[in-house]
Design a protein around this motif. Structure first.
Motif, short mmCIF file in Angstrom:
data_model
loop_
_atom_site.label_atom_id
_atom_site.label_comp_id
_atom_site.label_asym_id
_atom_site.label_seq_id
_atom_site.Cartn_x
_atom_site.Cartn_y
_atom_site.Cartn_z
N LYS A 10 0.84 -1.20 0.00
CA LYS A 10 0.00 0.00 0.00
C LYS A 10 0.87 1.24 0.00
N LYS A 11 0.39 2.25 -0.69
CA LYS A 11 1.09 3.51 -0.77
C LYS A 11 0.74 4.38 0.44
N SER A 12 1.54 5.43 0.63
CA SER A 12 1.38 6.27 1.82
C SER A 12 0.02 6.93 1.91
N TRP A 13 -0.64 7.21 0.76
CA TRP A 13 -1.94 7.87 0.81
C TRP A 13 -2.97 7.06 1.58
N SER A 14 -2.79 5.75 1.61
CA SER A 14 -3.77 4.88 2.26
C SER A 14 -3.87 5.14 3.76
N LYS A 15 -2.79 5.65 4.37
CA LYS A 15 -2.82 5.92 5.81
C LYS A 15 -3.81 7.02 6.16
N ALA A 16 -4.07 7.93 5.20
CA ALA A 16 -4.99 9.03 5.46
C ALA A 16 -6.43 8.55 5.59
N LEU A 17 -6.71 7.34 5.07
CA LEU A 17 -8.07 6.80 5.10
C LEU A 17 -8.21 5.60 6.02
N ALA A 18 -7.11 5.16 6.61
CA ALA A 18 -7.11 3.89 7.34
C ALA A 18 -7.95 3.94 8.61
N LEU A 19 -7.99 5.10 9.28
CA LEU A 19 -8.71 5.22 10.54
C LEU A 19 -9.77 6.30 10.43
N PRO A 20 -10.87 6.20 11.19
CA PRO A 20 -11.84 7.30 11.20
C PRO A 20 -11.16 8.59 11.63
N ALA A 21 -11.48 9.66 10.94
CA ALA A 21 -10.84 10.94 11.23
C ALA A 21 -11.22 11.44 12.62
N ALA A 405 3.07 22.17 -9.57
CA ALA A 405 3.58 22.21 -8.20
C ALA A 405 3.67 20.78 -7.69
N ASP A 406 4.86 20.23 -7.70
CA ASP A 406 5.10 18.87 -7.21
C ASP A 406 5.22 18.94 -5.69
N CYS A 407 4.30 18.27 -5.01
CA CYS A 407 4.26 18.37 -3.54
C CYS A 407 5.29 17.49 -2.85
N GLY A 408 5.97 16.64 -3.60
CA GLY A 408 7.02 15.81 -3.02
C GLY A 408 6.55 14.39 -2.76
N GLU A 409 7.51 13.53 -2.53
CA GLU A 409 7.21 12.11 -2.35
C GLU A 409 6.31 11.90 -1.13
N ASN A 410 5.28 11.07 -1.32
CA ASN A 410 4.33 10.69 -0.27
C ASN A 410 3.50 11.86 0.27
N ARG A 411 3.37 12.91 -0.53
CA ARG A 411 2.51 14.03 -0.14
C ARG A 411 1.39 14.16 -1.16
N TYR A 412 0.16 14.36 -0.65
CA TYR A 412 -1.02 14.27 -1.50
C TYR A 412 -1.92 15.48 -1.30
N PRO A 413 -1.98 16.37 -2.30
CA PRO A 413 -2.84 17.55 -2.18
C PRO A 413 -4.29 17.22 -2.53
N THR A 414 -5.18 18.09 -2.11
CA THR A 414 -6.58 17.99 -2.51
C THR A 414 -6.83 18.96 -3.66
N GLU A 415 -8.04 18.99 -4.14
CA GLU A 415 -8.47 19.92 -5.18
C GLU A 415 -7.92 21.33 -4.92
N PRO A 416 -7.26 21.93 -5.91
CA PRO A 416 -6.77 23.30 -5.72
C PRO A 416 -7.92 24.30 -5.74
N ILE A 417 -7.84 25.33 -4.92
CA ILE A 417 -8.89 26.35 -4.87
C ILE A 417 -8.23 27.72 -5.04
N TYR A 418 -8.81 28.51 -5.92
CA TYR A 418 -8.30 29.84 -6.19
C TYR A 418 -8.84 30.82 -5.15
N TYR A 434 -2.02 16.00 2.57
CA TYR A 434 -1.70 14.93 3.52
C TYR A 434 -0.25 14.52 3.30
N ASP A 435 0.56 14.57 4.35
CA ASP A 435 1.97 14.19 4.30
C ASP A 435 2.12 12.79 4.88
N GLY A 436 2.30 11.81 3.99
CA GLY A 436 2.45 10.44 4.45
C GLY A 436 3.78 10.17 5.12
N ASN A 437 4.73 11.07 4.98
CA ASN A 437 6.03 10.89 5.66
C ASN A 437 5.89 11.11 7.16
#
Length: 477
Positions: A10-21, A405-418, A434-437
């Motif tokens: 599993k990739k790092s993004w999965s940790k953001a969904l693994a537990l109830p917020a 804009a590359d957010c870097g390894e294991n970092r996941y942005p949401t929809e951009p808003i102006y 979300y920073d999976g690091n």
């Protein structure tokens, strides 16, 4: 195009969904780097599924998770944030029972099959938000909105928009005319016939005009486009096999069938009268989201959207809820040219050949020829089957230039808003990352003209915000 990923981990993004917020109350947040721009004043609101499991049982689709809203308020005194679940009736009942009780987009109701048809569908309030002068609306696909306090995000009940009954459907993708302030939306109601209901509200959210047109079949219709004089719907050839759904042996997601032989229907409405102008048909495709639409000098309309070859995207989004994706189903940014008086397509072109989603233009340019489209997309050289979006970008529709804009390894942005600067003509792009690091979430602010440079400011949030769907910005009064 369908392939299986060879990646098993599993990739790092999965940790953001693994537990109830975890919710948090209104809390002052600290600046991690840079500083908040002087003209960056107002509130960011974001919505998304925040709980994907109960009592050891997982949801059937990413769309099933209980909605939670993030609010981030920027004032002269700094920034504060609050994160709360929308207190829907279904959420409260399932919290008490500690188990799922209702059907949803990707789930059938628990219990004996012969009783499932009696169970209602849970309003998850998890898709988008609409900021009004005196309240925030949490929006969903299949029911009325929930009303929240703009500052604290306390849930205040359902909202009838001043004139609608309690059973109306108010979809997740409102469009606001930046010139008149009018707000447009739609809702699909199913019965002996399928009806597409259009709503026009004034700037307070009160519905002042309605119209209805009948559709042949039950469709997966998520979004539409406001193009100045027109409201335009692309109705993809995805229909529901209704009987298994009705008797409770199949969910909505499982009941949708791709029928390319039907083609994509095009419906054009007059935005002033809400009357049907034209109805046509073109080749088959699927889309979730539109970027923008506008009337060209020759009277035709250009519509920018993310186009998918088919409905395989639904399977990929289902897999997101498991924390591991295996289905290759990506869309690209396209432009359709059509005659609004006949709904005849006169041309289709691919604007950007890279996979992307969540396209937006500045709110002040909706329905007009907006030069820049902002999207979420993948970082270069990543496994796009297993990964999620790790970059945001600005696409120039005039010269086809793309700034990433590359957010870097294991970092996941949401929809951009102006975000417009309140004291100048400058603009900013804000996203929640979300920073999976570090297993943490942050708010990043970019100069809209410098996405290829480091963020102007990064702010730390008190807890992880799961990957979500849509948000909005409300300027400071």
């Amino acid at each position: 195009m369908k392939t299986d990923s060879k990646t098993s981990a599993k990739k790092s993004w999965s940790k953001a969904l693994a537990l109830p917020a975890a919710e948090f109350p209104l809390t002052k947040i600290s600046v991690k780097s840079g500083k908040i721009p002087a003209g960056f004043r107002g509130s960011l609101y974001r919505n998304g599924p925040a709980r994907l499991e109960r009592g050891g049982v997982s949801v059937g689709h990413w769309f099933d998770g209980d909605g939670a809203i993030l609010g981030v308020h920027f004032t002269d005194g700094g920034a504060s944030a609050v994160y709360r679940y929308v207190q829907t009736a279904g959420y409260l009942a399932e919290e008490k029972a500690d188990k799922f009780l209702y059907s949803n987009y990707g789930m059938t109701a628990p219990g004996p099959v012969w009783l499932r048809w009696t169970k209602t569908v849970k309003n998850a309030a998890n898709t988008s938000v609409l900021a009004l002068p005196d309240r925030l609306l949490a929006l969903w696909e299949g029911g009325p909105p929930h009303r929240l306090d703009l500052q604290t995000l306390e849930t205040l009940g359902m909202d009838d928009l001043g004139s609608l009954d309690s059973n109306f459907v108010y979809s997740a993708h409102c469009k606001r005319d930046p010139i008149t302030g009018n707000i447009f939306n739609f809702g699909i109601t199913n019965g002996a016939t399928t009806k597409l209901n259009l709503y026009k509200s004034d700037f307070t959210g009160k519905v002042v005009q309605k119209s209805t047109v009948t559709l042949d079949g039950i469709y997966a219709l998520h979004d539409y486009v406001f193009a100045g004089k027109y409201l335009i719907f692309f109705v993809p050839p995805v229909q529901v096999n209704f009987l298994p759904l009705l008797v409770g042996i199949s969910s909505y997601s499982e009941s949708f069938k791709w029928k390319p032989e039907l083609g994509t229907q095009i419906l054009v409405f007059d935005s002033e009268t809400l009357s049907l102008v034209s109805r046509g048909e073109t080749e088959a495709w699927f889309q979730w989201h539109f970027a923008n639409g506008f009337v060209k000098e020759d009277g035709d309309v250009a519509v920018d959207f993310v186009r998918f070859a088919d409905f395989t995207t639904n399977q990929r989004l289902k897999e997101v809820a498991t924390g591991e994706t295996h289905t290759d189903a990506e869309g690209t940014l396209c432009r359709v040219h059509l005659s609004p008086l006949t709904a005849k397509v006169t041309g289709i072109e691919e604007l950007l050949d890279k996979p992307c989603e969540f396209p937006i233009v500045p709110a002040a340019e909706v329905g007009q020829d907006s030069r820049y489209i902002y999207v979420a997309m993948y970082r270069p050289q990543v496994d796009i089957v297993a990964e999620r979006y790790g970059a945001i970008a600005r696409f120039d529709t005039h010269n086809r230039n793309l700034i990433i804009a590359d957010c870097g390894e294991n970092r996941y942005p949401t929809e951009p808003i102006y975000v417009p600067d309140i004291s100048s003509e400058k603009g900013w792009i804000v996203t929640v990352v979300y920073d999976g690091n570090s297993d943490s979430s942050e708010v990043w602010i970019f100069d809209s003209d410098g996405l290829d440079r480091a963020p102007i400011c990064q702010l730390e949030l008190p807890s992880v915000i799961p990957l979500g769907f849509h948000g909005t910005w409300k300027n400071a009064v």
